[in-house]
Design a protein around this motif. Structure first.
Motif, short mmCIF file in Angstrom:
data_model
loop_
_atom_site.label_atom_id
_atom_site.label_comp_id
_atom_site.label_asym_id
_atom_site.label_seq_id
_atom_site.Cartn_x
_atom_site.Cartn_y
_atom_site.Cartn_z
N HIS A 62 0.83 -1.20 0.00
CA HIS A 62 0.00 0.00 0.00
C HIS A 62 0.86 1.25 0.00
CE1 HIS A 62 1.03 -0.69 4.22
NE2 HIS A 62 0.75 0.58 4.46
N ARG B 183 -2.95 -0.25 -6.34
CA ARG B 183 -2.66 0.79 -5.35
C ARG B 183 -2.14 2.05 -6.01
NH1 ARG B 183 1.77 -2.45 -5.57
NH2 ARG B 183 3.86 -1.55 -5.23
N SER C 222 -3.68 3.94 0.00
CA SER C 222 -4.16 3.35 -1.25
C SER C 222 -3.55 1.95 -1.37
CB SER C 222 -3.78 4.22 -2.44
OG SER C 222 -4.28 3.65 -3.65
N ASP D 212 -3.24 -2.34 -2.36
CA ASP D 212 -3.58 -3.47 -3.21
C ASP D 212 -4.36 -4.48 -2.36
OD1 ASP D 212 -2.39 -2.73 -5.62
OD2 ASP D 212 -0.45 -3.60 -5.10
#
Length: 292
Positions: A97, A120, A149, A151
């Motif tokens: 992330h 991400r 953000s 994955d």
């Protein structure tokens, strides 16, 4: 002894009032560029709003290269200094992330979950979607917050378990932080699963569904019972998830629980990706902060 107790209760009440008065409100960042254009209609005190969307204005004039690179005045890339690409080892697996801002002691945490085919990297791209991801990054950093953000392996149980673990980790690092989860398109499947997880639902202060789907099971979820605020942003010409069905779901929430903190913004003539581009992050998060 009675006097001391009275004094203590008075002090606690004063602290409560101070907390209420000084509740977190996000400071502006390029508000004049990201505020909604003309409001075509509004009802329910802003609970349901129709916003004018115009591709010639909101993509062609806003972007230097349409849908690929926004014009420079919409962004501030200095925020990259606060951005890290991390891997978090959890019982649910290692979660890659991006983290932008304070990984400990944050006042507010916003998480973006991408849709089908994303990664991400989408949620930290400064130039696409009209610079709107750059804006949320800057808003979090400027307000002592954290933006994530990640994955995740899928939109099912495994993905939901990883995001729940991510939330649990950062909630422990920033006790008391308000946590908001924004889900784009198919990412909404994760939003609804998080709402059904009693532990996670109690950690979340708001869900944002952006060009996403509905889930009737939310009406019996822990998140619904806890009145977690929900925002829906939908393009009127979304051919993936029809706006009429999402509007019907929004109204089912308010009908089941009158006064429920839910808002719907319909971007007239907008398509599937429009809400990610056009969402006014600051206005929406400040509303959620005010009701949570």
């Amino acid at each position: 002894m009675t006097f001391r107790i009275s004094l203590l209760l008075s002090g606690l009440l004063s602290l409560s009032l101070v907390d209420s008065v000084f509740a977190l409100t996000l400071k502006p960042f390029k508000d004049e560029l990201f505020a909604y254009p003309a409001i075509l209609s509004s009802e329910g005190g802003g609970a349901y709003t129709v916003v004018d969307y115009n591709e010639a204005r909101d993509i062609n004039k806003r972007d230097q290269i349409p849908e690929r690179r926004v014009r420079g005045n919409y962004i501030s890339t200095g925020v990259r200094k606060a951005q890290k690409d991390l891997g978090l080892k959890t019982d649910a697996g290692t979660i890659r992330h991006f983290a932008v801002g304070k990984t400990e002691g944050a006042q507010i945490i916003t998480i973006y979950l991408h849709g089908q085919g994303g990664s991400r990297k989408q949620g930290v791209d400064d130039f696409t979607f009209g610079g709107n991801f750059n804006r949320i990054k800057n808003l979090m950093v400027a307000n002592g917050g954290l933006y994530l953000s990640p994955d995740f392996p899928d939109f099912g149980e495994n993905g939901a378990n990883q995001i729940a673990a991510l939330i649990d980790h950062y909630a422990a690092k920033s006790p008391g932080a308000k946590i908001f989860v924004a889900c784009g398109s198919m990412g909404g499947m994760l939003c609804w699963q998080l709402a059904s997880n009693r532990t996670t639902a109690n950690q979340i202060s708001g869900l944002l569904l952006l060009g996403s789907l509905w889930d009737d099971s939310f009406l019996s979820s822990a998140g619904f019972k806890a009145k977690v605020p929900v925002f829906f942003g939908q393009g009127s010409r979304d051919t993936v998830f029809p706006v009429e069905k999402q509007e019907a779901f929004f109204r089912s929430i308010t009908e089941r629980s009158p006064g429920y903190p839910a808002r719907f913004v319909r971007f007239e003539t907008g398509t599937h990706g429009t809400p990610i581009r056009m969402l006014d992050w600051r206005e929406t998060l400040n509303w959620m902060l005010s009701v949570r």
